[in-house]
Design a protein around this motif. Sequence first.
Motif, PDB file in Angstrom:
ATOM      1  N   UNK A  21     -21.200 -38.873  35.087  1.00  0.00           N
ATOM      2  CA  UNK A  21     -22.046 -38.266  36.110  1.00  0.00           C
ATOM      3  C   UNK A  21     -22.386 -36.814  35.779  1.00  0.00           C
ATOM      4  N   UNK A  22     -21.464 -36.070  35.204  1.00  0.00           N
ATOM      5  CA  UNK A  22     -21.724 -34.659  34.888  1.00  0.00           C
ATOM      6  C   UNK A  22     -22.907 -34.516  33.931  1.00  0.00           C
ATOM      7  N   UNK A  23     -22.979 -35.367  32.916  1.00  0.00           N
ATOM      8  CA  UNK A  23     -24.088 -35.316  31.970  1.00  0.00           C
ATOM      9  C   UNK A  23     -25.392 -35.699  32.653  1.00  0.00           C
ATOM     10  N   UNK A  24     -25.347 -36.697  33.504  1.00  0.00           N
ATOM     11  CA  UNK A  24     -26.544 -37.114  34.242  1.00  0.00           C
ATOM     12  C   UNK A  24     -27.039 -35.992  35.140  1.00  0.00           C
ATOM     13  N   UNK A  25     -26.124 -35.296  35.793  1.00  0.00           N
ATOM     14  CA  UNK A  25     -26.494 -34.191  36.683  1.00  0.00           C
ATOM     15  C   UNK A  25     -27.167 -33.076  35.894  1.00  0.00           C
ATOM     16  N   UNK A  26     -26.586 -32.706  34.753  1.00  0.00           N
ATOM     17  CA  UNK A  26     -27.172 -31.644  33.931  1.00  0.00           C
ATOM     18  C   UNK A  26     -28.592 -31.988  33.500  1.00  0.00           C
ATOM     19  N   UNK A  27     -28.807 -33.209  33.087  1.00  0.00           N
ATOM     20  CA  UNK A  27     -30.112 -33.611  32.581  1.00  0.00           C
ATOM     21  C   UNK A  27     -31.129 -33.870  33.685  1.00  0.00           C
ATOM     22  N   UNK A  28     -30.677 -34.337  34.834  1.00  0.00           N
ATOM     23  CA  UNK A  28     -31.614 -34.695  35.899  1.00  0.00           C
ATOM     24  C   UNK A  28     -32.136 -33.486  36.657  1.00  0.00           C
ATOM     25  N   UNK A  29     -31.330 -32.417  36.723  1.00  0.00           N
ATOM     26  CA  UNK A  29     -31.732 -31.239  37.477  1.00  0.00           C
ATOM     27  C   UNK A  29     -31.542 -31.404  38.972  1.00  0.00           C
ATOM     28  N   UNK A  30     -30.929 -32.496  39.375  1.00  0.00           N
ATOM     29  CA  UNK A  30     -30.665 -32.743  40.791  1.00  0.00           C
ATOM     30  C   UNK A  30     -29.213 -32.375  41.097  1.00  0.00           C
ATOM     31  N   UNK A  31     -28.878 -32.365  42.378  1.00  0.00           N
ATOM     32  CA  UNK A  31     -27.492 -32.112  42.758  1.00  0.00           C
ATOM     33  C   UNK A  31     -26.637 -33.314  42.362  1.00  0.00           C
ATOM     34  N   UNK A  32     -25.337 -33.108  42.364  1.00  0.00           N
ATOM     35  CA  UNK A  32     -24.404 -34.194  42.018  1.00  0.00           C
ATOM     36  C   UNK A  32     -24.596 -35.390  42.955  1.00  0.00           C
ATOM     37  N   UNK A  33     -24.689 -35.108  44.261  1.00  0.00           N
ATOM     38  CA  UNK A  33     -24.835 -36.180  45.244  1.00  0.00           C
ATOM     39  C   UNK A  33     -26.176 -36.898  45.092  1.00  0.00           C
ATOM     40  N   UNK A  34     -27.251 -36.145  44.894  1.00  0.00           N
ATOM     41  CA  UNK A  34     -28.572 -36.764  44.735  1.00  0.00           C
ATOM     42  C   UNK A  34     -28.638 -37.616  43.464  1.00  0.00           C
ATOM     43  N   UNK A  35     -28.031 -37.119  42.392  1.00  0.00           N
ATOM     44  CA  UNK A  35     -28.003 -37.897  41.151  1.00  0.00           C
ATOM     45  C   UNK A  35     -27.218 -39.184  41.364  1.00  0.00           C
ATOM     46  N   UNK A  36     -26.079 -39.090  42.034  1.00  0.00           N
ATOM     47  CA  UNK A  36     -25.253 -40.268  42.298  1.00  0.00           C
ATOM     48  C   UNK A  36     -26.012 -41.276  43.156  1.00  0.00           C
ATOM     49  N   UNK A  37     -26.677 -40.802  44.200  1.00  0.00           N
ATOM     50  CA  UNK A  37     -27.463 -41.706  45.057  1.00  0.00           C
ATOM     51  C   UNK A  37     -28.584 -42.374  44.271  1.00  0.00           C
ATOM     52  N   UNK A  38     -29.252 -41.609  43.415  1.00  0.00           N
ATOM     53  CA  UNK A  38     -30.335 -42.133  42.589  1.00  0.00           C
ATOM     54  C   UNK A  38     -29.824 -43.271  41.695  1.00  0.00           C
ATOM     55  N   UNK A  39     -28.687 -43.039  41.069  1.00  0.00           N
ATOM     56  CA  UNK A  39     -28.115 -44.068  40.203  1.00  0.00           C
ATOM     57  C   UNK A  39     -27.715 -45.308  41.000  1.00  0.00           C
ATOM     58  N   UNK A  40     -27.090 -45.101  42.146  1.00  0.00           N
ATOM     59  CA  UNK A  40     -26.669 -46.240  42.965  1.00  0.00           C
ATOM     60  C   UNK A  40     -27.863 -47.053  43.468  1.00  0.00           C
TER      61      UNK A  40
END
Length: 61
Positions: A21-40
Amino acid sequence: MMTPHKRAWDVWHGGRLAKDLATCVLASGMSREDTARDLLEQQHRVDIPAELLEECRRAVG
Protein backbone atom coordinates in the motif's frame (compact mmCIF):
# COMPACT_ATOMS: atom_id res chain seq x y z
CA MET A 1 -9.47 17.83 -21.90
CA MET A 2 -9.12 15.85 -18.69
CA THR A 3 -5.82 14.41 -17.63
CA PRO A 4 -5.92 10.70 -16.87
CA HIS A 5 -6.14 9.80 -13.19
CA LYS A 6 -3.41 7.43 -12.04
CA ARG A 7 -5.18 4.31 -10.87
CA ALA A 8 -3.71 2.84 -7.72
CA TRP A 9 -3.60 -0.69 -9.11
CA ASP A 10 -1.53 0.38 -12.15
CA VAL A 11 1.48 1.28 -10.05
CA TRP A 12 4.78 -0.08 -11.26
CA HIS A 13 7.85 0.23 -9.10
CA GLY A 14 11.25 -0.97 -10.27
CA GLY A 15 9.73 -2.91 -13.17
CA ARG A 16 7.29 -4.81 -10.97
CA LEU A 17 3.68 -4.19 -10.03
CA ALA A 18 3.48 -2.58 -6.59
CA LYS A 19 2.40 -5.09 -3.98
CA ASP A 20 2.25 -2.87 -0.92
CA LEU A 21 0.00 0.00 0.00
CA ALA A 22 2.82 2.46 0.75
CA THR A 23 4.15 2.21 -2.81
CA CYS A 24 0.65 2.58 -4.24
CA VAL A 25 0.06 5.68 -2.11
CA LEU A 26 3.31 7.31 -3.25
CA ALA A 27 2.54 6.71 -6.91
CA SER A 28 -1.17 7.51 -6.82
CA GLY A 29 -0.85 10.88 -5.09
CA MET A 30 -3.95 10.09 -3.04
CA SER A 31 -4.24 9.65 0.71
CA ARG A 32 -3.65 6.23 2.23
CA GLU A 33 -7.37 5.74 2.87
CA ASP A 34 -8.43 6.92 -0.60
CA THR A 35 -5.85 4.66 -2.25
CA ALA A 36 -7.04 1.71 -0.16
CA ARG A 37 -10.70 2.40 -1.04
CA ASP A 38 -9.79 2.71 -4.73
CA LEU A 39 -8.06 -0.65 -4.68
CA LEU A 40 -10.89 -2.34 -2.80
CA GLU A 41 -13.47 -0.96 -5.24
CA GLN A 42 -11.53 -2.40 -8.18
CA GLN A 43 -10.72 -5.82 -6.71
CA HIS A 44 -13.29 -7.62 -8.89
CA ARG A 45 -12.02 -6.02 -12.11
CA VAL A 46 -8.27 -6.37 -11.71
CA ASP A 47 -5.90 -8.87 -10.16
CA ILE A 48 -4.76 -7.35 -6.89
CA PRO A 49 -2.57 -9.48 -4.60
CA ALA A 50 -4.39 -10.84 -1.54
CA GLU A 51 -1.80 -9.34 0.82
CA LEU A 52 -2.40 -5.88 -0.63
CA LEU A 53 -6.18 -6.26 -0.32
CA GLU A 54 -5.80 -7.25 3.34
CA GLU A 55 -3.58 -4.21 3.94
CA CYS A 56 -6.24 -2.02 2.29
CA ARG A 57 -8.98 -3.44 4.51
CA ARG A 58 -6.93 -2.63 7.60
CA ALA A 59 -6.27 0.91 6.32
CA VAL A 60 -9.95 1.76 5.90
CA GLY A 61 -10.94 0.07 9.13
